[in-house]
Design a protein around this motif. Sequence first.
Motif, PDB file in Angstrom:
ATOM      1  N   ILE A 115       3.563  -2.085   1.295  1.00 48.03           N
ATOM      2  CA  ILE A 115       4.919  -2.184   0.754  1.00 48.03           C
ATOM      3  C   ILE A 115       5.959  -2.318   1.868  1.00 48.03           C
ATOM      4  N   ASP A 129       9.502   6.346  -6.323  1.00 48.66           N
ATOM      5  CA  ASP A 129      10.573   5.408  -6.646  1.00 48.66           C
ATOM      6  C   ASP A 129      10.646   5.130  -8.144  1.00 48.66           C
ATOM      7  N   ASP A 153      -0.105   2.909  -3.583  1.00 46.81           N
ATOM      8  CA  ASP A 153       1.100   2.689  -4.395  1.00 46.81           C
ATOM      9  C   ASP A 153       1.207   3.684  -5.543  1.00 46.81           C
ATOM     10  N   TYR A 176       4.722   4.953  -3.980  1.00 51.70           N
ATOM     11  CA  TYR A 176       5.809   4.138  -4.534  1.00 51.70           C
ATOM     12  C   TYR A 176       6.067   4.451  -6.007  1.00 51.70           C
TER      13      TYR A 176
END
Length: 627
Positions: free
Chosen positions: A433, A491, A483, A487
Amino acid sequence: MCGICGISHSDHRTPERTSLETMTRALVHRGPDSDGFYIAPGIGLGMRRLAIIDVEGGNQPIPNEDESLWIVFNGESHNFPDLFADLVKRGHEFRTRSDSECILHLYEEYGDECVHHLRGQAAFALWDANKKRLLLARDRMGKKPLYYAVQNGTLYFASELNALLKALPQKPEVNLEAIDLYLSLQYIPDPLTVYHGVHKLPPAHRLVWQNGVATPGCYWDFSYQPKHEQSEAALIEELRSLLKESVKMRLISEVPLGAHLSGGIDSSIIVALMAELSDAPVKTFSVGFEEESYSELEYARAVAQRYSTEHHEFILKYDDIPGTLEKISRHFGEPFGDASAIPLYYISKLTREHVTVVLNGDGGDEDFAGYQRYWLDPLANRYLRAPQFLTRGLIPSIAGFLPVSSDRPVGRSLVDGLKRLHQLPEIDARASILRWGSYFSPRQRAQLWKREFRFDADNAQRLLAEKFDSAEGSFLDKTLYTDLHTYLPGDLLVKTDRMGMAASIEPRSPFLDHKMVEWSARVPDLFKVRGRSGKYLLKKAFAGDLPESVLKHSKQGFGIPIGTWFRGPLHDWARELLTGSSAGLSEWFDTGAVENLLGEHRASRVNHGKRIYALTMLALWRQGIHV
């Protein structure tokens, strides 16, 4: 869905009700329907409730039969009807018909292992009065938040940072290393927060507080091995069955529900399944932009028309932005740089005018490899085997002279892609990422900080690489695992929770049912990425349920024209915020470096739109803590 908070003194003092009331007032948006408190020697629990299940009788805190156990619960256990029936058979008596009370009786049966029986989204605090013991827990994927801190022998916890800070007797110091990580990642990764001594409880973790000691630990994980060996047709049948079950479970509600429809593959599939399972038309909600290249409304409309949904749309304009960013910043409680929070905030406000529960497509990209970088990573690895004078010199130099435009989403701009090639040799391949992200590279971060503030250039890369190395399987497996552990909870789910709760709606994510995640992890790479496209199996499984235009539309994401806005109508506002006489960031950052960033962007030499956004959100947070 609720907001929860609490205070537990290790010396068994009784917490003050006024402290709990102050915390719950900071959580009203999470639960506008009612509040509740339980206060006893050693413990104080508080909550704000958004009533979804057992609307009339499910107020919290809730005790067990003899009131030796008390719970506050934020979330939904979507399998609670089965849990309820089983617990009644085992002889448990219920005061309510709520999923919250189920957890109390599961604890009586299984102790701390009760968390394994929950299927959904959850953050809860359970007080065992006989043992003087507090159990905190968070759902497997991290959909519901929980923050905590220990000061002077007392544990404080809350659903949001702002509520927690209201009760802390000592104001924590800002954690600049966390801010440096934010500049790389656009969020602050768990267990860190922007404050020293204040922590996020990570996903799939529980924490025991007893005798003045806080002991966190992980209770669940998933594996990418062994791979499924069934045929493609068998996998398609199993996928359709699993996802349909996941959607069906999330349609249980005593209040109106709908769906956020972006026009992408994932949310369109969710709407298709909702339409199949519902007797009434599905209520759908979409957001678009005046800048047509960023808007996917035509695809959302195609799905809405196919399933005759009750469709609602909102058009986002730049002149709404400055005041909105201040509101958004307050809801996150710490710097958060994902600009797609803006449209989600507005669409959530629109949604609340019609429904209280909303399903979404979160997790489809991470389950089935939907992002472009999943097929770009192997190409990048081959590119890096070329001579260094090309990869570190000639090609990045040529790309640097190309003018950029902000009128296309970053993921669909060839020039933006070429300009990122200089990052590839600088960034660990295991940090996918960061390779392809639009935030600050190690070199850019070093230029930004003043000389007295220097941090490890590889801190974010090392965090991601460690997670990558802890997984088994292929390069793609390891990237998806990374991820889903960084992430997604750091997020995407933070954004979904805070923006949904800002509007007092409950988001639900069928793709993130833990059984769906466990199953999709074992799908072979061949059924995820083929050529220059991801989600092969998912698209094949639901091809007959989606309009052709949606199936053929390339991945765009929830991009917004932030680069265009910062080059034009928002330039002066951002410049004053970041470099003006009252700019709060000048204590940490070199003003010349910030000016250069703004100048390069306005001159279209580099698209710094997302970096400028990250800095504006940092500056707004900094202003907020000094108000």
